[in-house]
Each structure stands twice: as structure tokens, then as C-alpha cells.
Design an enzyme around this catalytic site. Structure first.
Site, mmCIF file in Angstrom:
data_model
loop_
_atom_site.group_PDB
_atom_site.id
_atom_site.type_symbol
_atom_site.label_atom_id
_atom_site.label_comp_id
_atom_site.label_asym_id
_atom_site.label_seq_id
_atom_site.Cartn_x
_atom_site.Cartn_y
_atom_site.Cartn_z
ATOM 1 N N LYS A 156 -4.467 -93.085 66.337
ATOM 2 C CA LYS A 156 -4.253 -91.640 66.346
ATOM 3 C C LYS A 156 -4.353 -91.069 67.763
ATOM 4 O O LYS A 156 -3.628 -90.132 68.115
ATOM 5 C CB LYS A 156 -5.252 -90.954 65.418
ATOM 6 C CG LYS A 156 -5.032 -91.282 63.937
ATOM 7 C CD LYS A 156 -3.613 -90.966 63.487
ATOM 8 C CE LYS A 156 -3.418 -91.189 61.994
ATOM 9 N NZ LYS A 156 -2.031 -90.918 61.551
ATOM 10 N N ASN A 175 4.090 -89.718 58.983
ATOM 11 C CA ASN A 175 2.877 -89.497 58.195
ATOM 12 C C ASN A 175 2.139 -90.791 57.856
ATOM 13 O O ASN A 175 0.923 -90.780 57.699
ATOM 14 C CB ASN A 175 3.239 -88.760 56.897
ATOM 15 C CG ASN A 175 2.143 -88.820 55.863
ATOM 16 O OD1 ASN A 175 1.114 -88.187 55.996
ATOM 17 N ND2 ASN A 175 2.374 -89.614 54.808
ATOM 18 N N TYR A 222 -8.176 -97.249 63.728
ATOM 19 C CA TYR A 222 -7.608 -95.981 63.281
ATOM 20 C C TYR A 222 -7.720 -94.920 64.374
ATOM 21 O O TYR A 222 -6.755 -94.202 64.663
ATOM 22 C CB TYR A 222 -8.304 -95.514 62.008
ATOM 23 C CG TYR A 222 -7.678 -94.298 61.371
ATOM 24 C CD1 TYR A 222 -6.506 -94.412 60.633
ATOM 25 C CD2 TYR A 222 -8.254 -93.037 61.505
ATOM 26 C CE1 TYR A 222 -5.919 -93.293 60.045
ATOM 27 C CE2 TYR A 222 -7.683 -91.921 60.921
ATOM 28 C CZ TYR A 222 -6.515 -92.053 60.194
ATOM 29 O OH TYR A 222 -5.937 -90.943 59.626
ATOM 30 N N THR A 278 -7.788 -88.009 49.632
ATOM 31 C CA THR A 278 -6.774 -89.028 49.373
ATOM 32 C C THR A 278 -7.439 -90.384 49.150
ATOM 33 O O THR A 278 -8.662 -90.531 49.232
ATOM 34 C CB THR A 278 -5.802 -89.136 50.560
ATOM 35 O OG1 THR A 278 -6.553 -89.551 51.725
ATOM 36 C CG2 THR A 278 -5.122 -87.807 50.839
#
Length: 252
Positions: free
Chosen positions: A160, A89, A156, A193
Site C-alpha cells: 500500500k 481495488n 501489506y 470484510t
């Protein structure tokens, strides 16, 4: 004595990772949380001291993290466990800016935490438990940004996208084994978040898409960490988990 479920979770000290860990503990799972810092909130969710281990570990040092995981898993008796799961995660976003403005050290950290560590931990997990016959699963928390490009998000998005591809490759490998693990790289949707706070706080001159992220917050289109965690775990428990190695939590 009934067998228990063991889950290893990275980034379990805050945000969605914390919510995942809390829910797993409430479900009765044994949990190993790997993060830079321990979490009092996570500890409070454990029913006893044996249910939870919190490892303080910088995932940028993937070799050390993988060695610790290998040592732990090699010490276990496979017959004691009903299932074994790894949830990758943890991830980081470096400075939100065009690639030429980002320090190499920040790029290295983002790729090590976001891609190298999940690969290293998955490799250690699979190697140490290759002879286990109980269900084994690897859930990699991906992102829609691994499947579509965005300016000022090169690191990023690349991490991913790499996570999606290594999951595909490893799923093919495991499918050839008699008791191979099931793997899925799963996009969780857009979640409220600290990462979203970071995106909304970027310099507008450096981040052309900042307006979209501000609008999602203003229009209440963000999923809470608790709701996102529940959806992810529901997907993890699906009987068809792993049939599609790259998926979205909103898939039917």
C-alpha cells in the site's frame, strides 16, 4: 445516442469490490470486472448482458492482465465514451506473522497482486488511452496501513505504501500532458470484510495488534462494504478528484 461511462474494476467479485461494482452498474456505468472468479451477485446487478464483462484473471500474472486490458482499450472508439475510469481495488494479506515466518511465494503473491498488478494495469490504461480527450481517472484503493507501520503486516503495508508512491509519481507525469489522467490513492477507512475476519483470526502471539481489530468489530466501528463503496464513489465523482494524489475518504 448518449455517451456512456466505462469503469474497469479489479477485485469486483466480493467484499467492497462487489459493492463498488453493484453501485456502478446501478448508476448505469459499463463495467469490466477483473477477478479470479466471476460473481453471480454482480451479474444480477447488470441491466443487460452488454453492461457487464467479468474477466476471470489471476492478478498475480500482471503481464497477462495488462495485455488483456491493452487489447480491450485499443479496440474502443474514444468518441463513444463520456469518461473512462480504472479502479485498482484487489489486494491480499499473506499469513499474518513476522516477516521471517512468511514463505517467499506468499510474499511474491501479495506484492504482485497488491502492487505490481495495479502498476501494470495503470500503465496499460494510460498508454492505450493517451490520446483520449474525455475525462480519465485512476482510483487506487490504498489503506491507512500504507501510511503507518504495523507488526506482522510488512507485505501489506509495503504494497500500500508503494501504491501511494507510484500514484504520486504517475500523477506528476500526467500533469505534464494536455489531457492527462487524474489519479488518487485513496484510503477507504476500516471496512467489515473477509480481510478483517482474517486479521481477527490471526494467532495472537504473531499479531500484537489483534486486540484493536477485535475491539473495532465489537464496538461496531467497522464500515459496511456498501457504505464504504458509496463513500469511495462519492470521492471519485468530486470535482477536485486528483488534486491530492494521496488522500483519505474522510478528507473534507
Amino acid at each position: 445516442m448518449s455517451k456512456k461511462h466505462l469503469t474497469i474494476l479489479t477485485g469486483g467479485s466480493r467484499g467492497m469490490g462487489l459493492a463498488i461494482g453493484q453501485q456502478l452498474l446501478r448508476e448505469g456505468h459499463m463495467l469490466i470486472s477483473i477477478a479470479r472468479k466471476t460473481s453471480d451477485a454482480l451479474a444480477e446487478a447488470a441491466t443487460d448482458t452488454e453492461q457487464l464483462q467479468q474477466w476471470e484473471q489471476d492478478l498475480a500474472n500482471s503481464e497477462e492482465a495488462a495485455k488483456r486490458l491493452t487489447t480491450l482499450l485499443s479496440s474502443l472508439n474514444a468518441d463513444d465514451w463520456a469518461s473512462l475510469t480504472l479502479i485498482n481495488n484487489a489486494g491480499v494479506i499473506p499469513r499474518i506473522a513476522p516477516l521471517g515466518q512468511i514463505a517467499v511465494a506468499d510474499l511474491q503473491n501479495a506484492m504482485r497482486v497488491g502492487l505490481e498488478a495495479p502498476m501494470a494495469l495503470t500503465g496499460a490504461f494510460l498508454a492505450a488511452t493517451e490520446q483520449w480527450t474525455c475525462p480519465r481517472k485512476v482510483l487506487n484503493i490504498s489503506s491507512g496501513l500504507g501510511r503507518r507501520p504495523m507488526a506482522s503486516q510488512a507485505a501489506y503495508c509495503s504494497a500500500k505504501a508503494g501504491m501511494d508512491m507510484f500514484t504520486r509519481c504517475t500523477a506528476l507525469e500526467e500533469a505534464l500532458k494536455p489531457h492527462g489522467a487524474k489519479l488518487c490513492s485513496l484510503a477507504p477507512g476500516v471496512i467489515d470484510t473477509d480481510m478483517q475476519v482474517q486479521l481477527r483470526g490471526a494467532n495472537p502471539e504473531d499479531f500484537p495488534d489483534i486486540g484493536n481489530f477485535k475491539a473495532m468489530k465489537q464496538d461496531e466501528r467497522l464500515t459496511s462494504p456498501a457504505d464504504a463503496a458509496a463513500r469511495l464513489l462519492a470521492y471519485l465523482h468530486r470535482t477536485d478528484f486528483g488534486e491530492n494524489p494521496v488522500a483519505d475518504v474522510r478528507d473534507k
